[in-house]
Design a protein around this motif. Structure first.
Motif, PDB file in Angstrom:
ATOM      1  N   LEU A  84       0.834  -1.201   0.000  1.00  0.00           N
ATOM      2  CA  LEU A  84       0.000   0.000   0.000  1.00  0.00           C
ATOM      3  C   LEU A  84       0.867   1.248   0.000  1.00  0.00           C
ATOM      4  O   LEU A  84       1.935   1.269   0.602  1.00  0.00           O
ATOM      5  N   SER A  85       0.377   2.301  -0.628  1.00  0.00           N
ATOM      6  CA  SER A  85       1.041   3.594  -0.502  1.00  0.00           C
ATOM      7  C   SER A  85       0.853   4.079   0.935  1.00  0.00           C
ATOM      8  O   SER A  85      -0.113   3.704   1.603  1.00  0.00           O
ATOM      9  N   PRO A  86       1.771   4.901   1.453  1.00  0.00           N
ATOM     10  CA  PRO A  86       1.630   5.402   2.833  1.00  0.00           C
ATOM     11  C   PRO A  86       0.277   6.068   3.093  1.00  0.00           C
ATOM     12  O   PRO A  86      -0.341   5.816   4.139  1.00  0.00           O
ATOM     13  N   PRO A  87      -0.237   6.937   2.189  1.00  0.00           N
ATOM     14  CA  PRO A  87      -1.550   7.544   2.462  1.00  0.00           C
ATOM     15  C   PRO A  87      -2.670   6.512   2.534  1.00  0.00           C
ATOM     16  O   PRO A  87      -3.572   6.627   3.381  1.00  0.00           O
ATOM     17  N   LEU A  88      -2.629   5.499   1.664  1.00  0.00           N
ATOM     18  CA  LEU A  88      -3.675   4.475   1.682  1.00  0.00           C
ATOM     19  C   LEU A  88      -3.577   3.634   2.945  1.00  0.00           C
ATOM     20  O   LEU A  88      -4.596   3.316   3.580  1.00  0.00           O
TER      21      LEU A  88
END
Length: 331
Positions: A95-99
């Motif tokens: 996952l991307s950090p924001p997600l």
């Protein structure tokens, strides 16, 4: 300030991402929005959220204006993650950090569900580890590669393992949502929603009936003539000794060579070829089921029913109805 208005309704947050499939968002709002009590009161509040409120690109020429951010995830009783077109090309399953930060806002005990390849997000978040799950059949190989710790079932329409649910293709989101409504408020409410939206309250079988799995053709030629002859004569009994004789081999040698070249035993290969022939006849012909069974080499409708159920999860009659309509008209 809370995004959900205080009430006794079950709060559903649909967490969308750029490239979302419009149909999946519509499914959730339509089905949960149609669920009402015996007195006509809505049973759910459904709101949509995204990482950054504002314009969200869809898979078509429509852009959605999503007003809510991830604060909804911390307030929801159920979180649903639909597909994004980015799911079809996951790079490393992370996952991307924001997600990741957004999903971390979901409270323990919240019911979490995915539609189609939204399951990649749940798996990457660690929510499916050790659990039974499903995804679209075209993405199963990639899913297994990225998430070997998930017990993937590629044949079903949806799964439920504790408070985490997954569904197969886009339309399986309908089956999933109806299942959740049925679990929350009973059969009568779910059936009323199904009737209002003109969909079946429960579909026979799983996604196996929609998957065409090519039978291995073989990589060698020492049993190739026998295989070709068998395909032209599937309607008749095909004893192993007869196939072996076509290649001037003993049964033992033929069986060994066949496995080496095809990866299956001759008996298993013949059964799969007969299932494929039966599926083709059920889809493309008006032959009665007993004639389909005979032409495919199963002999009887009872034998065909057994093998088709094992391969697809549905009966010959249900399979034909799926692909030709209730009156036998090709779809």
């Amino acid at each position: 300030m809370a995004a959900f208005v205080a009430s006794d309704r079950h709060r559903v947050a649909v967490f969308v991402r750029p490239g979302l499939l419009q149909m999946e968002l519509g499914i959730v709002h339509q089905l949960f929005g149609q669920a009402v009590s015996a007195t006509g009161d809505p049973l759910y509040t459904v709101l949509t959220c995204t990482l950054v409120p504002g314009a969200v690109r869809t898979d078509g020429d429509v852009t959605l204006n999503v007003a809510h951010g991830t604060e909804l995830l911390a307030e929801a009783d159920t979180v649903i993650v639909p597909t994004s077109d980015e799911d079809y090309t996951p790079v490393d399953g992370r996952l991307s950090p924001p997600l990741a930060a957004a999903l971390a806002r979901i409270r323990p005990g919240t019911r979490i569900a995915s539609i189609c390849t939204g399951s990649f997000v749940l798996a990457a978040a660690g929510l499916l580890k050790g659990r039974r799950a499903t995804t679209h059949w075209k993405s199963c190989d990639r899913f297994r590669e990225l998430h070997p710790d998930v017990r993937l079932d590629p044949d079903v329409l949806y799964t439920e393992d504790g408070d985490v649910l997954t569904s197969a293709g886009v339309a399986s989101g309908i089956d999933l949502c109806l299942h959740m409504i049925r679990a929350d408020h009973g059969v009568a409410v779910a059936n009323a929603v199904a009737r209002t939206t003109v969909v079946p309250p429960h579909r026979d079988g799983g996604q196996a009936q929609y998957i065409r799995r090519p039978v291995p053709e073989g990589t060698g030629s020492s049993t190739g003539a026998a295989r070709a002859w068998a395909l032209d004569h599937l309607e008749r009994p095909l004893p192993l000794r007869e196939l072996a004789a076509l290649e001037s081999m003993s049964v033992r040698t033929f069986t060994r060579r066949f496995r080496e070249e095809v990866g299956l035993s001759p008996a298993r290969w013949l059964t799969l070829q007969r299932v494929e022939r039966a599926r083709q006849l059920l889809e493309e012909s008006d032959l009665p089921v007993d004639r389909v069974a005979a032409n495919a080499g199963f002999g009887t409708a009872v034998s065909l029913r057994h093998h088709l159920l094992e391969a697809t999860g549905v009966t010959p009659t249900a399979y034909r109805r799926t692909f030709r309509g209730p009156h036998g008209t090709p779809l």
